[in-house]
Design an enzyme around this catalytic site. Structure first.
Site: not given
Length: 201
Positions: A107, A109, A174
């Site tokens: 994942n 975040h 990201e």
């Protein structure tokens, strides 16, 4: 070649970054086997189809979480997925889902975990007055935003920042962090000692 499955709920910008990294060769030995969303209107599905990547919605609304996760697991296994990547997937996975892909769910975040878990994290960071923010790619376990951290990237928080400007700069990081984290994980050149991810080469 490692087959990955992407789960998303929205526009899918991190999915696109992963797909582009595969295409330009900076993320080798990886192919996207399937893109799944819990929302029919997720922009990431349209982006995937435009790239010729199998994509489908398994609608979560009105369905019990365990039932929906079972269908997602079935679809991922049907596509022979080896690594699951959550890219803006706005649902908490059940223990059964996590157990179906042990040590094989990532994942991303938009904070420097363990700070600011959950939602609205950029506003929380600004409210707290931090001077450095960023993003974290981590393995998924049964707790929210909790698993072993693979890598983090940082940005300075500016005095004039708003939630929007800070979020935009973090999103740039990201898009660099997620392909790099996937590259590290599929290489297999790491070990986990307690909560510490340790590169072996």
């Amino acid at each position: 070649m490692t087959r990955i499955g992407i789960l998303l709920s929205g526009r899918g910008s991190n999915f696109v970054a992963i797909a582009e990294a595969i295409r330009d060769g900076s993320l080798p030995h990886v192919e996207i086997a399937i893109v799944l969303s819990n929302r029919e209107d997720a922009g990431g599905l349209e982006a995937a189809r435009a790239m010729g990547i199998p994509a489908r919605a398994i609608i979560s609304k009105g369905m019990k979480r365990a039932e929906h996760d079972a269908l997602m697991i079935q679809a991922l296994r049907g596509a022979r997925v080896e690594l699951v990547c959550l890219a803006g997937y706005m649902r908490v996975l059940t223990p059964d889902f996590v157990g179906a892909f042990p040590g094989a769910i990532l994942n991303i975040h938009p904070s420097l975990l363990p700070s600011f878990v959950g939602l609205d994290v950029q506003q929380a960071a600004l409210d707290f007055g931090v001077k450095v923010a960023g993003c974290t790619v981590h393995f998924v376990d049964e707790a929210v935003d909790h698993g072993v951290i693979v890598l983090q990237r940082t940005v300075d928080v500016l005095d004039e920042d708003t939630t929007e400007t800070l979020s935009a700069r973090i999103l740039v990081e990201e898009h660099k962090a997620y392909p790099e984290a996937i590259r590290r994980v599929v290489s297999g050149d790491y070990t986990a000692v307690g909560r510490r991810y340790i590169r072996l080469t």
